[in-house]
Design a protein around this motif. Structure first.
Motif, PDB file in Angstrom:
ATOM      1  N   CYS A  74      17.050  33.199  40.174  1.00  0.00           N
ATOM      2  CA  CYS A  74      18.241  33.738  40.872  1.00  0.00           C
ATOM      3  C   CYS A  74      19.481  33.532  39.992  1.00  0.00           C
ATOM      4  O   CYS A  74      19.580  32.553  39.263  1.00  0.00           O
ATOM      5  N   LYS A  75      20.403  34.461  40.106  1.00  0.00           N
ATOM      6  CA  LYS A  75      21.618  34.404  39.258  1.00  0.00           C
ATOM      7  C   LYS A  75      22.641  33.482  39.884  1.00  0.00           C
ATOM      8  O   LYS A  75      22.738  33.374  41.104  1.00  0.00           O
ATOM      9  N   ILE A  76      23.476  32.931  39.043  1.00  0.00           N
ATOM     10  CA  ILE A  76      24.418  31.917  39.515  1.00  0.00           C
ATOM     11  C   ILE A  76      25.445  32.514  40.467  1.00  0.00           C
ATOM     12  O   ILE A  76      25.928  31.861  41.402  1.00  0.00           O
ATOM     13  N   ASP A  77      25.761  33.803  40.293  1.00  0.00           N
ATOM     14  CA  ASP A  77      26.809  34.414  41.137  1.00  0.00           C
ATOM     15  C   ASP A  77      26.207  35.249  42.273  1.00  0.00           C
ATOM     16  O   ASP A  77      26.878  36.042  42.912  1.00  0.00           O
ATOM     17  N   GLU A  78      24.924  35.084  42.509  1.00  0.00           N
ATOM     18  CA  GLU A  78      24.252  35.863  43.545  1.00  0.00           C
ATOM     19  C   GLU A  78      24.705  35.412  44.951  1.00  0.00           C
ATOM     20  O   GLU A  78      25.103  34.269  45.140  1.00  0.00           O
ATOM     21  N   THR A  79      24.554  36.321  45.905  1.00  0.00           N
ATOM     22  CA  THR A  79      24.832  35.944  47.286  1.00  0.00           C
ATOM     23  C   THR A  79      23.858  34.850  47.692  1.00  0.00           C
ATOM     24  O   THR A  79      22.642  35.008  47.521  1.00  0.00           O
ATOM     25  N   HIS A  80      24.374  33.823  48.209  1.00  0.00           N
ATOM     26  CA  HIS A  80      23.482  32.747  48.627  1.00  0.00           C
ATOM     27  C   HIS A  80      22.898  33.029  49.991  1.00  0.00           C
ATOM     28  O   HIS A  80      23.568  33.545  50.862  1.00  0.00           O
ATOM     29  N   ASP A  81      21.636  32.667  50.158  1.00  0.00           N
ATOM     30  CA  ASP A  81      20.912  33.015  51.380  1.00  0.00           C
ATOM     31  C   ASP A  81      20.415  31.745  52.074  1.00  0.00           C
ATOM     32  O   ASP A  81      20.277  30.690  51.469  1.00  0.00           O
ATOM     33  N   THR A  82      20.131  31.886  53.346  1.00  0.00           N
ATOM     34  CA  THR A  82      19.652  30.758  54.142  1.00  0.00           C
ATOM     35  C   THR A  82      18.276  31.095  54.702  1.00  0.00           C
ATOM     36  O   THR A  82      18.062  32.198  55.202  1.00  0.00           O
ATOM     37  N   ILE A  83      17.358  30.171  54.612  1.00  0.00           N
ATOM     38  CA  ILE A  83      16.045  30.386  55.223  1.00  0.00           C
ATOM     39  C   ILE A  83      15.978  29.654  56.551  1.00  0.00           C
ATOM     40  O   ILE A  83      16.211  28.445  56.593  1.00  0.00           O
ATOM     41  N   PRO A  84      15.701  30.377  57.624  1.00  0.00           N
ATOM     42  CA  PRO A  84      15.578  29.689  58.916  1.00  0.00           C
ATOM     43  C   PRO A  84      14.142  29.198  59.106  1.00  0.00           C
ATOM     44  O   PRO A  84      13.180  29.882  58.740  1.00  0.00           O
ATOM     45  N   LEU A  85      13.985  28.014  59.652  1.00  0.00           N
ATOM     46  CA  LEU A  85      12.664  27.467  60.010  1.00  0.00           C
ATOM     47  C   LEU A  85      12.744  26.994  61.449  1.00  0.00           C
ATOM     48  O   LEU A  85      13.719  26.341  61.831  1.00  0.00           O
ATOM     49  N   PHE A  86      11.719  27.281  62.236  1.00  0.00           N
ATOM     50  CA  PHE A  86      11.722  26.847  63.633  1.00  0.00           C
ATOM     51  C   PHE A  86      10.760  25.679  63.809  1.00  0.00           C
ATOM     52  O   PHE A  86       9.680  25.665  63.211  1.00  0.00           O
ATOM     53  N   LYS A 131      10.258  39.933  52.850  1.00  0.00           N
ATOM     54  CA  LYS A 131       9.643  41.205  53.214  1.00  0.00           C
ATOM     55  C   LYS A 131       9.726  41.507  54.712  1.00  0.00           C
ATOM     56  O   LYS A 131       9.813  42.664  55.103  1.00  0.00           O
ATOM     57  N   TYR A 132       9.642  40.465  55.537  1.00  0.00           N
ATOM     58  CA  TYR A 132       9.665  40.664  56.991  1.00  0.00           C
ATOM     59  C   TYR A 132      10.751  39.791  57.610  1.00  0.00           C
ATOM     60  O   TYR A 132      10.449  38.817  58.315  1.00  0.00           O
ATOM     61  N   PRO A 133      12.012  40.110  57.368  1.00  0.00           N
ATOM     62  CA  PRO A 133      13.088  39.205  57.812  1.00  0.00           C
ATOM     63  C   PRO A 133      13.106  38.988  59.321  1.00  0.00           C
ATOM     64  O   PRO A 133      13.604  37.961  59.788  1.00  0.00           O
ATOM     65  N   SER A 134      12.499  39.907  60.092  1.00  0.00           N
ATOM     66  CA  SER A 134      12.546  39.715  61.543  1.00  0.00           C
ATOM     67  C   SER A 134      11.493  38.734  62.037  1.00  0.00           C
ATOM     68  O   SER A 134      11.474  38.351  63.198  1.00  0.00           O
ATOM     69  N   ILE A 135      10.592  38.321  61.173  1.00  0.00           N
ATOM     70  CA  ILE A 135       9.557  37.371  61.594  1.00  0.00           C
ATOM     71  C   ILE A 135      10.075  35.948  61.477  1.00  0.00           C
ATOM     72  O   ILE A 135      10.703  35.574  60.489  1.00  0.00           O
ATOM     73  N   ASN A 136       9.798  35.162  62.527  1.00  0.00           N
ATOM     74  CA  ASN A 136      10.240  33.770  62.550  1.00  0.00           C
ATOM     75  C   ASN A 136       9.107  32.856  62.099  1.00  0.00           C
ATOM     76  O   ASN A 136       7.981  32.969  62.591  1.00  0.00           O
ATOM     77  N   VAL A 137       9.406  31.955  61.206  1.00  0.00           N
ATOM     78  CA  VAL A 137       8.398  31.017  60.707  1.00  0.00           C
ATOM     79  C   VAL A 137       8.554  29.680  61.415  1.00  0.00           C
ATOM     80  O   VAL A 137       9.648  29.115  61.462  1.00  0.00           O
ATOM     81  N   ILE A 138       7.440  29.204  61.982  1.00  0.00           N
ATOM     82  CA  ILE A 138       7.449  27.912  62.681  1.00  0.00           C
ATOM     83  C   ILE A 138       6.656  26.913  61.844  1.00  0.00           C
ATOM     84  O   ILE A 138       5.598  27.261  61.293  1.00  0.00           O
ATOM     85  N   VAL A 139       7.131  25.697  61.748  1.00  0.00           N
ATOM     86  CA  VAL A 139       6.373  24.619  61.081  1.00  0.00           C
ATOM     87  C   VAL A 139       6.476  23.342  61.902  1.00  0.00           C
ATOM     88  O   VAL A 139       7.355  23.215  62.749  1.00  0.00           O
ATOM     89  N   GLN A 140       5.581  22.406  61.624  1.00  0.00           N
ATOM     90  CA  GLN A 140       5.691  21.089  62.272  1.00  0.00           C
ATOM     91  C   GLN A 140       6.902  20.372  61.717  1.00  0.00           C
ATOM     92  O   GLN A 140       7.181  20.465  60.512  1.00  0.00           O
ATOM     93  N   ASP A 141       7.595  19.591  62.547  1.00  0.00           N
ATOM     94  CA  ASP A 141       8.836  18.999  62.034  1.00  0.00           C
ATOM     95  C   ASP A 141       8.574  17.958  60.943  1.00  0.00           C
ATOM     96  O   ASP A 141       9.383  17.808  60.045  1.00  0.00           O
ATOM     97  N   ASN A 142       7.425  17.320  60.973  1.00  0.00           N
ATOM     98  CA  ASN A 142       7.213  16.269  59.979  1.00  0.00           C
ATOM     99  C   ASN A 142       6.904  16.792  58.571  1.00  0.00           C
ATOM    100  O   ASN A 142       6.706  16.018  57.653  1.00  0.00           O
ATOM    101  N   ILE A 143       6.858  18.105  58.390  1.00  0.00           N
ATOM    102  CA  ILE A 143       6.657  18.578  57.021  1.00  0.00           C
ATOM    103  C   ILE A 143       7.931  19.198  56.448  1.00  0.00           C
ATOM    104  O   ILE A 143       7.980  19.619  55.299  1.00  0.00           O
ATOM    105  N   ILE A 144       8.969  19.230  57.253  1.00  0.00           N
ATOM    106  CA  ILE A 144      10.196  19.909  56.793  1.00  0.00           C
ATOM    107  C   ILE A 144      10.804  19.220  55.569  1.00  0.00           C
ATOM    108  O   ILE A 144      11.188  19.872  54.607  1.00  0.00           O
ATOM    109  N   ASP A 145      10.812  17.880  55.615  1.00  0.00           N
ATOM    110  CA  ASP A 145      11.399  17.167  54.475  1.00  0.00           C
ATOM    111  C   ASP A 145      10.619  17.431  53.182  1.00  0.00           C
ATOM    112  O   ASP A 145      11.191  17.564  52.101  1.00  0.00           O
TER     113      ASP A 145
END
Ligand SMILES: NC(=O)C1=CN([C@@H]2O[C@H](COP(=O)(O)OP(=O)(O)OC[C@H]3O[C@@H](n4cnc5c(N)ncnc54)[C@H](O)[C@@H]3O)[C@@H](O)[C@H]2O)C=CC1
Ligand SMILES: NC(=O)C1=CN([C@@H]2O[C@H](COP(=O)(O)OP(=O)(O)OC[C@H]3O[C@@H](n4cnc5c(N)ncnc54)[C@H](O)[C@@H]3O)[C@@H](O)[C@H]2O)C=CC1
Ligand SMILES: NC(=O)C1=CN([C@@H]2O[C@H](COP(=O)(O)OP(=O)(O)OC[C@H]3O[C@@H](n4cnc5c(N)ncnc54)[C@H](O)[C@@H]3O)[C@@H](O)[C@H]2O)C=CC1
Ligand SMILES: NC(=O)C1=CN([C@@H]2O[C@H](COP(=O)(O)OP(=O)(O)OC[C@H]3O[C@@H](n4cnc5c(N)ncnc54)[C@H](O)[C@@H]3O)[C@@H](O)[C@H]2O)C=CC1
Lengths: 422, 422, 422, 422
Positions: D104-116, D75-89
């Motif tokens: 999601c469909k098998i032939d859908e465009t694949h997307d990447t989620i950025p985490l800071f 919904k808000y692609p311009s917002i950056n999400v920050i998390v502690q590094d020890n919870i990323i895994d």
């Protein structure tokens, strides 16, 4: 203090002898009088062995102890004085009366003071009368020697420090000792609590170990403990709440989420329980107090339970969910009896608390969880004791009928009124 | 409630008879059982007279009372039912069972229900068993009829209202009444306090007068009162502090500057004393509680005193200085026993409170102020009683061993934990 | 006290004049200083009129009052002394200094002391500075004259009696009066509560009437009252619980089943609220305290609410059910402000309590029930006041920055430690 | 929870980036509204960086966190999400949405989620908004990252567990996040305490070290700490009393002999202070609470002090007497801030506590002991802060004006009435 003025003889030796060489102990009779809150202490045969316990490392107390021993030696030569062996070195120089340090004459017959000592177990078996010199802590410590046995009558002297359990000042010792030896004293009966520990993993009564000062478990192993003041469970260093499940007579009472909980005798009602918000209870009210320590609840009012109650506390955890391959986790809980730390409790461990003279629920196997689990019968110990309930509890030499009223006013500052300016 | 379905007969008359025509009352035996906190109630001869007290002006309670009377009439025709005369009119229409209002047939033999009534004094002399229908207040009022005498065993039914003293719900009455009549019930012993009033000016025990509802003194005159819950002294309407001097066993304890003070039985520990900050005390702990009401002191902690205590409270005044030609002035102090106002106390008046079974200090003339003053002996009353201490106190029919634990959890919300959202 | 030694002149007359003849009052400025908890009191023009209130019927206080008036007369002849007219007769003989009763010479110029008096309303309009001699009660009474107006700065002298609100001893008066007249004094700001009463039946703000001593309503009629300490509702003589519904800012908070409830300023935190279990709150914490009086609940912890709160209390009854043809019945509830009884409240009556400087919810008609009901706007009164919030509240002359810490230690015996024997 | 139903796209990668690459943080404006207890949160420029903190090791929380991140990403692609590094895994597998685990469909465009992510210091510098998922403990921990800096606005979601600080349930997240992003939210202001530690021996502010879980001192070193709830000193494992000397604004207040003492914000009034007997204080009352923990005194009532107070606590010992060649001995005292243990205090160590916005006594060198001793100025830290007091404290997203009233009723069971049977 008045110095060593009672002795007129030169003392040149202290003769340390084994306490085991003494005759076995004599129990006094405790006789009720009409119109009195106290009992008369009557010796059926002459008192022989007096065990003197002093506060450690206090010069004032050491001097007073020496003075008392001189007095007993001079006035009641047939009475044997028993002391702990670790205070003999401290005491010895004070006991010697030479022409230099006392009024004894240089050509006087030199005398020897005998002192008896031995292991705690040996001393307990021989003590007719227990005398303490120090504060409340000294009494608690002295009585803890009799943890697994009857307690002889206790005479406690204060030396100027605070003491709610100390009716006598040391300067009165001559009169007070006279009275007790001649069966003219009165005692106040105080009840003791009895505490058992069950480890979940092993399904057996745990041997209780006092923590030694360096934090390691001390070698002493016992299976139950008695408390004069109180038994408390506490979070200790952990900054997180404890979860304790409390049962009365086999029924679930409540789960406490708190710093901890203190189970107290009426004697202990003016110790930790008071700080935690408990009422002040006369030692002549037969009951067990259950006072929460900083409970996370608005409605955990302190309880006063019948002295026949059987209280079980089981260590719970925040969540009952098992963690992968493991146990619900709970921080170790501190267990403390009369100001002495015992070994820590863990998840699912239980303690059971009854009055020394026992609970009426003893044989009712439907109510007492531990008799279900096949552990050695809890009553093994105090069943024996309860055969002779007249000797159970603690009989404290009392000054007057109203020591208690005086104590809460003078020592605790009970209901002190707001002050007038000027 | 279930309506009048137990009766199969038509009732066309209520026959009111004098209670004085009944045989004298029978006391049950109360027998201790091993491992039980309760006593067994055993009738040495068959129970005859049951006194039923109901909450006034409640239709639900009137209906329930009628149902119970029908049941007793039908099942135990030899048992006599006693009621207060002022409820007969309220009860009568409910007792009549005609073909119109019940399932009785029009041609059935018509039956008469006998009801016994008389003065309070007459009723007291004949009651074997007391049954109450209503709330805690109904029990307190019913038991107050036995103010100067022994209390018969009490069976209390609740009708859906709050009740800490009410173990049974009305819908169980058939089973419960059966058990009690056949000596298969258990009772919980509750202690009573005894209160005497001395007027300074007259140096004599005051006759105690209940305030009637219009504020005037009612005609009833008695010389002592018993309390099931508590006795309290309070400033009442006056917005100024009371000054009360409290003595225990003849010794001055403290002067309280407060709204007042409440002396309570363990039963009353969950009534006013609880609101004033007292602990919750099991009814099986023999003691008297002394709880201050809003004391102007930071250090007036509630006290739990031995049940053998003799507590004297003397009305003081702010300043001891006599006003020109007069008395130190003090506002009248309200005296209240189990929720009933007695006549006011004034400067220098005293009340004395002991346990119903008496104090061990009774004969010690050095300790008891009122025996010094030559007033008629305080003990006249309860000395008599104490000859038969087995009958003293209040024996309440109990549901189970653990009514108390259940009650503090379910009714008082003891230690309720902070709630989870969702 | 030191006697009349400050006066060297003979006083042969006391000249009583109407207070209305004086110029209108002057308000001081209150100036904040950096690093100080107190404000400096600065007179923009010279102080003229001092109103002296003394404790009635105390000889010591009368003597001290006369001494103070002599001092003011001698040292500050331009200052006018105002007193209540009912104390003039008591004061007069003490004010006259003849050669017989003082050190004035027989041939000295005879002098006249002027005293101003009038109705309460007249006095209020002229008072620059209020001086009280007596105890806390005297201050409360003196300030209550300013119930519907601003309070002038208050200087309070104690005469040896307890006084939490009394920083100064009378013997210092010369220095203290000098300082205040020369704008060298510091004041502590204390907040006032404002109380409105609404009668259900009449849908209007009730005129408040003080109960006169004979129990009848006194003639004085006012529509709101201010409290320095507290406002409390209480069951009074009735031995039954009160049912009070409490709303905060228009939201239902709780129903209290209790003896009553006290709403208190921080100043009042050491008065009734303290006795009822409230915390000790510094007068510099802006808040309103709500403390229950003997609540029948284990979980009614005292609350400390924002000073902008709007608290409504509505008198409830035990059951909401209408009795045949009537109202739910509720006993009259006592209303008390700063130790003075107002007229009783009945079922459905309401009181509203806000801080003197008002609530932020004032205009939000959705939240304030009484603005919905069309009653005259609550704010009529204090809206006026709040235009000048610098003058709101009570400015008490202070001795030092730390009067409060000293007071709780010395007067209340805060945290007094258990005493050492000897 | 609702599962991952908001996402319609396939997510095949989580792209972890350095938080340092983000733009610096934006502070919102907090605007007062008339008639409201809350402030409006207004973003002067669009919000960019959201730091999400979750309770560790809870699957439910991990799922909810992933759902929230998907929602923000979609919904808000311009917002950056920050998390502690020890919870990323822990988070990664939950974030990936493949045809197998989602819709999601098998032939859908694949997307990447950025985490800071980055170090705590780096994260603090970039966070515009803090969102927590978990219980009260999670908020306390999340806010402690901002120990030495301003706290961004905090939005806290509960996931079904108890939470006094948690106004929102997770299922409302979509609406709530929308409102906050569009500056349509309200915040409740909560105050923070500031704590400094001075070691006697070194006459300098001590670097504060958190105890790591294995009991060793962790490497992190800071010179002051902020508390949202409370700061407490406690005896910990030692079964003996602590002796703490307490000063207010440079004046000695009292010595407490107790388990310890807790200094609390109004927020913390419902945490440990409540358990220890403190009042419930609205977060809108500016004050500091001082509540003793199990004091050995009958008269240590909890105190509510002005928020401008400067409180100093100095570790004392039982006796001031030097032991041969040594120091008065005192057991180490536990220091705990918001549930986290810091390093122990010893004899003569001091802590100083002020409100985050400082004390008015700051410059008065006569009152502040540590400015006398030449230590680095206490104010170094918060002087900076106090330049911008609008940003001081904690601004918590609020649901309604009356969260507090609702909370004490629903969560704490405030004034729960005794229950009706049936
Ligand atoms: N006996 C007690 O009541 C104790 C309380 N605490 C409190 O615990 C806090 C730390 O919390 P955790 O790390 O979660 O420890 P924790 O796991 O020991 O839980 C403390 C409990 O307090 C609740 N809580 C925390 N802050 C609260 C607040 N402001 N109002 C109402 N409830 C609150 C939490 O939800 C939790 O139920 C400390 O700040 C301290 O106030 C710490 C030790 C003992
Ligand atoms: N149980 C109690 O504590 C009661 C207290 N009060 C209080 O009495 C106040 C009225 O005082 P009086 O007319 O003198 O009645 P009073 O003659 O009943 O005395 C009340 C006592 O409280 C003291 N006091 C008054 N205000 C105080 C304050 N702010 N801080 C500390 N102590 C204070 C007075 O010095 C006096 O000792 C009321 O405002 C109410 O707070 C009233 C009734 C009962
Ligand atoms: N603030 C308070 O808590 C006050 C309490 N009372 C108590 O009320 C009693 C008289 O009761 P009522 O005539 O019904 O007056 P009431 O109509 O004022 O109600 C008192 C309440 O206390 C309950 N109660 C009575 N005895 C109880 C007990 N032993 N344990 C638990 N709850 C009990 C009743 O069910 C009722 O809810 C007095 O003995 C006194 O203890 C009386 C005045 C004030
Ligand atoms: N916050 C508190 O009030 C705490 C109290 N305690 C109490 O300390 C007791 C052990 O005493 P110590 O070894 O001397 O520890 P300690 O050196 O910590 O001193 C405890 C204090 O309690 C006093 N005391 C002991 N028994 C008492 C009694 N029955 N009535 C009145 N005062 C009494 C002692 O004179 C001493 O002042 C424990 O049984 C426990 O009750 C223990 C920990 C904390």
């Amino acid at each position: 203090y008045r110095g060593l003025n009672t002795a007129s003889t030169c003392i040149s030796h202290v003769n340390v002898k084994p306490v085991s060489s003494l005759k076995g102990r004599t129990f006094p009779d405790y006789v009720n009088s009409p119109n009195s809150k106290l009992q008369s202490l009557i010796w059926p045969k002459p008192i022989q062995n007096i065990f003197i316990v002093k506060k450690p490392w206090s010069e004032k107390t050491t001097a007073a102890t020496a003075e008392l021993i001189h007095h007993l030696h001079a006035k009641y030569p047939s009475i044997n004085v028993i002391v702990q062996d670790n205070i003999i070195d401290e005491l010895k120089p004070r006991l010697l009366l030479t022409p230099e340090n006392s009024s004894c004459k240089i050509d006087e017959t030199h005398d020897t003071i005998p002192l008896f000592t031995g292991t705690e177990e040996e001393i307990v078996k021989k003590t007719d009368l227990l005398i303490t010199l120090g504060g409340d802590g000294t009494i608690l410590r002295a009585i803890s020697f009799f943890n697994t046995d009857y307690v002889p009558p206790v005479l406690s002297f204060s030396l100027g420090t605070l003491g709610f359990l100390l009716p006598f000042e040391f300067k009165e010792y001559s009169k007070v000792v006279d009275e007790i030896i001649h069966s003219r004293s009165k005692v106040l009966y105080r009840t003791r609590l009895e505490c058992y520990i069950t480890k979940r993993s092993k399904n057996q009564i745990k041997t209780i170990q006092e923590k030694s000062d360096d934090g390691k478990d001390a070698p002493k192993q016992i299976t139950k403990v008695h408390a004069m003041n109180d038994i408390f469970l506490h979070r200790g260093d952990s900054p997180h709440l404890t979860y304790l499940d409390i049962y009365i007579d086999g029924d679930f009472l409540t789960r406490t989420t708190a710093d901890g909980v203190v189970l107290s005798t009426p004697t202990g009602s003016t110790a930790y329980s008071l700080s935690a918000g408990g009422s002040i209870v006369s030692p002549r009210v037969p009951c067990i107090m259950l006072t929460p320590i900083c409970p996370r609840s608005l409605s955990f009012r302190p309880l006063v339970l019948p002295h026949s109650s059987h209280i079980k506390i089981k260590i719970g955890s925040k969540s009952k969910k098992k963690v992968a391959g493991g146990e619900p986790q709970a921080k170790p809980i501190k267990l403390n009896i009369d100001g002495v730390s015992l070994n820590d409790l863990e998840y699912d461990d239980e303690i059971h608390i009854v009055n020394e003279v026992g609970t009426i629920y003893l044989d009712s196997n439907s109510n007492i969880p531990y008799s279900k689990t096949g552990v050695p019968p809890l009553d093994a110990g105090y069943k024996g004791l309860s055969n002779n309930t007249k000797l159970a509890g603690i009989h404290c030499l009392a000054r007057s009928e109203n020591d208690w009223t005086a104590g809460i006013n003078e020592l605790l500052g009970f209901n002190s009124s707001f002050k007038l300016r000027n």
